[in-house]
Structures are given as C-alpha cells and as structure tokens.
Design an enzyme around this catalytic site. Sequence first.
Site, PDB file in Angstrom:
ATOM      1  N   GLY A  85       0.839  -1.197   0.000  1.00  0.00           N
ATOM      2  CA  GLY A  85       0.000   0.000   0.000  1.00  0.00           C
ATOM      3  C   GLY A  85       0.865   1.235   0.000  1.00  0.00           C
ATOM      4  CB  CYS A  86       0.634   4.402   1.780  1.00  0.00           C
ATOM      5  SG  CYS A  86      -1.030   4.666   1.162  1.00  0.00           S
ATOM      6  N   GLY A  87       3.627   4.080   1.505  1.00  0.00           N
ATOM      7  CA  GLY A  87       4.901   4.065   2.199  1.00  0.00           C
ATOM      8  C   GLY A  87       5.014   5.323   3.027  1.00  0.00           C
ATOM      9  NE  ARG A 119       5.261   0.551   1.890  1.00  0.00           N
ATOM     10  CZ  ARG A 119       4.989  -0.713   2.219  1.00  0.00           C
ATOM     11  NH1 ARG A 119       5.816  -1.665   1.876  1.00  0.00           N
ATOM     12  NH2 ARG A 119       3.917  -1.009   2.902  1.00  0.00           N
ATOM     13  CG  ASN A 150       5.253   6.542  -2.482  1.00  0.00           C
ATOM     14  OD1 ASN A 150       4.542   7.123  -3.294  1.00  0.00           O
ATOM     15  ND2 ASN A 150       6.137   5.616  -2.807  1.00  0.00           N
TER      16      ASN A 150
END
Lengths: 409, 503
Positions: A27-29, A56, A198
């Site tokens: 998913g996100c970073g 990510r 991110n």
Amino acid sequence: MAYDLSRYDGFSPDNYREESPFKIHGGCGLMGICDESGALMSGEEPIRAMAVQRDRGNGLGGGFAGYGIYPEFPDHYCFHMMYHDLRARDEAEEILRTRFTVDHAEPMPTRPVRGIHDAPILWRYFMTPRAEVLEELDHSAEDFVVSTVMEINARVDGAFVASSGKNMGAFKGVGYPEEIGHYFRLEDYAGHTWVGHNRFPTNTPGWWGGAHPFTLLDWSIVHNGEISSYGINARYLEQFGYACSLGTDTEVAAYLFDLLLRRHRLPVELACTVLAPPLWSEIERMPAERAELMRSLRAVYGPAMLNGPFAIVLGFNGGMVALNDRIKLRPLVAARSGSRLMVASEESAIRTVMPDPDTLWTPRAGEPVIARVKGMELPFHSTLHATPAEVSCAVTAADACHELEEVAV
Amino acid sequence: MQQTFVQPEFRVKIDYDKCHKCGRCVQQCGWGVYDFTERPIPHDEKCRACHRCVTYCPAHCITIEKNTLAFRDNDNWSADARKAVWTQADSGGVLLTSMGNPKPYERIFDKLVLDACQVTNPSIDPLREPMELRTYLGRKADSVAVEPDGTGGFRLAGDSGVARNIELAVPIVFAPMSYGSVSLNVHRSIAMAAERLGVTMNTGEGGMHEDLYPYQDHIILQVASGRFGLSPEVLKRAAALEIKIGQGAKPGIGGHLPGEKIDRDVSATRMVPQGSDAISPAPHHDIYSIEDLRQLIYALKEASGYRPVGVKIAAVHNVAAIASGIVRAGADYIYLDGFRGGTGATPQVVRDHIGIPVEIAIAVVDQRLRDEGIRNHASIIAAGSIRSSADAAKAIALGADAVAIGTATLLALGCHLCQSCHTGNCSWGITTQRPELTRRIDPEWGAERLTNLVNAWSHELQEILGALGVNAVESLRGSRERLRAIGLDEQTCRILGVKPAGL
C-alpha cells in the site's frame, strides 16, 4: 538484514527518480525522522528515504512535512494554500485577511520537475490572528485557526489549506514523493523533524489536497492503511465539531489526535492507547489500577478506536509519534542512530538515511514510538486538566427545562 | 346459544392408522383440544397450532393444517377483518392477543446489507484472531481525566471511570418478561443463562422471585407503573433498575395480568393479592412530565445506592426528542422497543397499529443524541424484534449499544408464536402458571438452550466483525457506513443515515 545499496547497479541518490530497484508491492509508504538534539536536517534526507519506497505508491500522491523550517517566522501561523483558480484565491484571502494580520505572503517557491503537472496555484501566508476577532468569537487562537481551516475547506470552492501550523509546513501533491520534494525545493529547507509519504490511493481520487501529510495546526499525519472503522470515527468526531470533508482515513486520524491531545489533554501514550487499545484479555491481566484506566479509556473512547490496518506517523513541533494498529496489520520499522530516531515502512528507507543505526527494531502492535526534541515544550500536556466537553454536562436544570419544551411539542 | 360465525383457524388431522392411542396428545395439550374415547378426538376450534402434541406424538401421526376455507375474494375485506367483526359482534369486547405485530409492514432489517473487506483492508479471521464483543452499558464521561501515578505512568483522576456501568460479555441481553406472565422456571432458565453468558436478564414488571437472588448481579429490576414487586430491599439487589414507560407491543397502555395467573408464589413476588387481576396503569401516576421522570430516576438511584437506572420506551413518532429528554433527565440507558416487540397480552388494535419500527428509532435517537453531544451520556438497548445475529449486527451498526431478545428467548424454550400467552394455557409451559405445564421446563435445560442461542449469535457476530475487518464491536457500533440499503426509498435512507447499495 542490511540492504547493501551499492549492490544495485546504477543506484545513487542522484538517479532515484528512475525506476527503484526495490519491487515490494504494498500500500502506502511512509517515513518519519526526528533529531532529538534539535539539530536541523536538509529536506534532501526525507526525499531519499521516500525514493527507495517508490513502489509503495503509484504516483498519485506524495508529500512531506517539515518542522523548524521557518526560523524567520517562528511564532506566525503559516498557511500553505492550494488554489484551483484566482477566484478561489481571492475568496480565501478575503477570509484570511478579515481574520488574520498577514505579515508576509508569497507564492510557494517551486521548480519544474518531470512528472509533475497540473499543479494548483500554491501560496503561503505568515499570519497572526486579529485580537479583536478572537475576542469577539471567544475562541482560543488554536480553535480559531481550526475553524478558519474548516471554513475555507468546506466553503471556498477550489481552495484548500495544506497546512496551518507554526514554524512548519506541508509540501504535497500528485506525483511520486521524490518528484514532489524536488518540485517544492525541499533541499532549501532545514528542519529537526520530517515526515514523508508515498500514496497508493484506492479509496479517493488522486488530487493535490488529498495527498499526505494531512495537517491541522502543528499536527501532521502520514498514514498507511485503510481504517475499517472510518464510519463511526467520523460520526464520533462530528459530535465535537470536526467535519470530515476529505473522505480520507488520514483526516480522521488527524482530527482524533487533535481531539485527544489538544482538547481532552490526554498524554500522548494514552492517546495512542485510545487509537490502538490493548485487548480485553490483556487488560484483565494488568495491575488493578491500570486495568481500570484501560477499561475506562476503551469504554469512553470506543468510537475513537482506529480499527483495521494502519501505520501512522504523527509529526508535531517538538517530535513525532509512530503507531501501528492493535494487531499490526501494516509494516513499521524503527531505528535510532545517535540523537536521530527514524521510522519507516521499510528498513531500506532507514538504511538509506542511516546506513548503520545503533539499534533497529520492529515496534509491537499498538506500542507507540515517541521522539521528543530536547528543550521543546510538547504541544500537549501530561498533567490533570478539566475537560472542556464536561462543560456541557447533561443534567443542569436549564437543559432539562429546555428539553421539556421540545418533548412537549 | 347462537353458533359463532368464526370457523376454526386450524385443522388437526390424526392418521389413525399410525396412532398408538397412547393419549399423550391429550396430556400434552394445554388448550383442551383433545377428547379421548378409544382414540383421540380433536376439537379444531381450540387448537392454537403450537405444535406441542405434534412434537411429542410418538407415532408422528398428527399434522396441523390451515383451515383453508374459501371466502369470496375481496382485497379490502380480508378473511381476518371479517372474522374480527364477527368475534366482536359476539362479545362486545376488545380483541386480545399476544406477542408482536405480525402485519406485513416493511421489515427494514431485511432491506439492509452489511459490508465486507476486500484487498485494501483485510478481513480478519475470527477463528485465529481475537474478536471482542464486550460492551459497557451506562453513562460514560465525555473524556477521561488522568493524573500522574508517581511512577511515570498515569491513573484515572476523579469519577471518569466506568465503575457504574453494566459490563456485558456480549451485546445481547434478555428482554424484560415478568414472572406471572411467564413461569418461574422460565425466569430461572433466563437467570442462569444470563449469569453463564455474562449478560443480563430483566425481571419485567413482576418483581424478583427469591429463587433469583443468587443471580442478582445479572438481573435488571423493572419499575413499572404498577410498582409490582418492589421494596427498598429488592431495589438494592438488582444490577440496575429500569423504569418502564412503554412497550413496543402496546405503546401508551398499561398491563393486565389476569387473576388466574396469580397463584401464591406470583402473589408473594408481585406483592399483590392472590387471584385478583394485577393491572398496571397506562402512565406512571407519578410521572406526568419529563421533570417527574427525572425525580423518579434520582429517587431510584438514591434508594438503590446509585445503581444505573435505565428507561424503557416504546418507539413512537417523536422518539428522538423523547429520548433526548430522558438522557438529560439522567437515565443511564434508553431501552427502545420497536413495534414488532412481543408481549404477554395486548389489545390487537394497539399491537398492530401503534408505534414505529425499531430500526428507525435507533437511527433517529442515536443521531439526535450525537447532534446534541450527549451520546456518551447514555447507552441504547434496541429490541422489538431482533430475530437473528444479522438483525443484532444491523441494529448495532445503526447505533445501538446492545440488543435485547424476548421473542427469540421464548422461541428457544419452545414457543411457537401461537400468540395466545394471555390465556395462561401455554402447552410449552412458558406463559402459564398451571403447575402441570410449568414443570415442562427444566431450568437447567432451558439455561443450556439459551446459552447455546446467545453463544451461536455471538459467534456469528464475530464472523460479521471479521468480514468487516474490525476486531471489536465498538468499531461497528454506529458505523452506518458499513450498511447499505436495497430497495428502501430515499427518504427512509436519509432518516436511517444509510446509503443505497452502489454508493
């Protein structure tokens, strides 16, 4: 365990805008770094930490927040604004100028960067609340700023407040974080605390205002996860006047921190307990006094529990807090090197900035990692306070009589 | 005497080829359906289709069928409407019935569906991960005040704890049903189950029989308009007190326990004379306004050593404003009883035509309390009728803290919803005081069935929470975002705060 970056052909901080060598889909970073000695770091470091976590995100959102970056205006509220057009700017500025004394206003310094396009009109304002307006509204300066942010975001079509704290700012938009960082010339700033994000948006369209960090006053939040309890979290916040207009989980998390830390004056450790509480079975094994406290926190703040996968970094003037959900469904790694404490979604990000940390660990579910800048007063309190919400206690005679009329109708 | 125009509703058919002629049907039937002369002879007009004889016939030779008499078609004058007129022309009386509203009004629960996680947020496996259902009922502070404990940590400061809350292991409690309307063995069964499950039972308005004292920490004592079975001593026994203002099956009217159901034991528990009707008035004669209610709430708190005091109301049109007043009057919880809720006796016209669905009541009350910033000041128990764990999950998602089950409780003990509780002849031994019938319920057996039922629903709630990707019921409570409506009109969706499926 250490990733040797030099093994990857062609990797250097100078070409990280190219395809990242790391292929870990997720998913996100996120990242957060704080120098507890108060020493300043260039914005280049958080950019590097985010660049290795490029995969990510999907290029639909990246951003940073830095603290201590405006030493020339340390006591001014700095509003970072996004406008879709000049009309929106005029309308928003009208609101700002009626409520604040604007001591300095300028377009955000940016540079053209490949991959960044369709940027909104970006401005920043250094301001102090007008004393007479504050007095008339009988607001604290903080509540006043919050209500201004809410009003602009909700009422002015095409205007968005990206950040609104003192000596801090958020730099975010649609793009990969390293692109966004360079677009905003972050290498020209120096701060003691940085957070970065991110984004891999799945639940909201990628737009500049929706990128992370999400901020309010001095708080900034970067978040990886999708909070499954969003519905009740948002309804709970509505009771306290927070309008969740963005439809993002991060917004909810930010408002909850604001409510718990600023308005309810909970110590940060307990605020984290509210968001990611221990299991009942764990509570029953605690010493009686602590168990009673935990029971009360869960019973009173049940609707504030962030349920579902998340890793969150909360930045503020004076440090940062990183927190995982109560059963650790998203990654979070922490490390300390000298006076620097760093957290990130991936160890690779940490080793990019601090190749040989003193300690590196994986924080446990619901156990906060807290960094505090030496000598800075924290924006929340850890002593006993009267709670503002108690003022509206139910059973005053006036209330009952008022209600009687309503029932009688 | 004139022949009644109303023909039997059911046909009792016996396959005499298979019949053992053992007479068990005669013995089992509480309604006196059967005569026995060499073989059982049924009198159809007495049959309530309760299936007691069917269940216990060793030869399985009894069937009950609808008496499908043809009537001249008339959409306006249903067969039931015609029969009601004939019956009332016979008697000149109010038509009495029992249990909940059976009319084909919209069942909103059946038009709501729940969400599940896919990819972006993971579902959680309740067989492998903790899945928490514990619930606290009662007034909670708006925020928790803490102070340093001197060792670097914190402890509670002041009175912001939940010491005065009722702790429930699962958000399902047993609904009020009085001793008198149901038998003591039913009360014993429910009390034992409540203790084993870590939830509460509710005495209804008939007081607490001394056999229930061992379970008193799991018993909510009801204070109704007749004030039956109350004493300073018994007020201090209960876990909480509940002022009953109204009931979903009969909003706005009182109660009537016929003298035939008041034997010596019921008389002693209710503190009313044996054999005389126990009539509770429609309103409390000391509550004619919200400020009167407030006085009674605080009088009960004083008298009971500050136990939680809840207020039970029927869901009616202005329920949100009423509930807000009740919370501001100091109630620790509101019990919302929807128009499908059951009863042991009610005028049919009231049961079938007064009140609103509990789904609507939960939604508007929860929202009103939030709008006024007092949602934390009281819990919401929803009832009338919760038929399954799905109904419970939906009620909780709409905003209820817990649900109460009455009809489902009796069904678990054998009730077949024959709607004849008021006659006192329940063949299943539930709503009767006839000793030969009440002994049919062994409290140990009853407690096990009730424990099974609530455990089964709790497991299902855990499955639902897991699918929703949350591991604590407080993350479902009031989370209407996890509900979608199918086939509800826009206005109803708006009132429920639920989006239509697809949005």
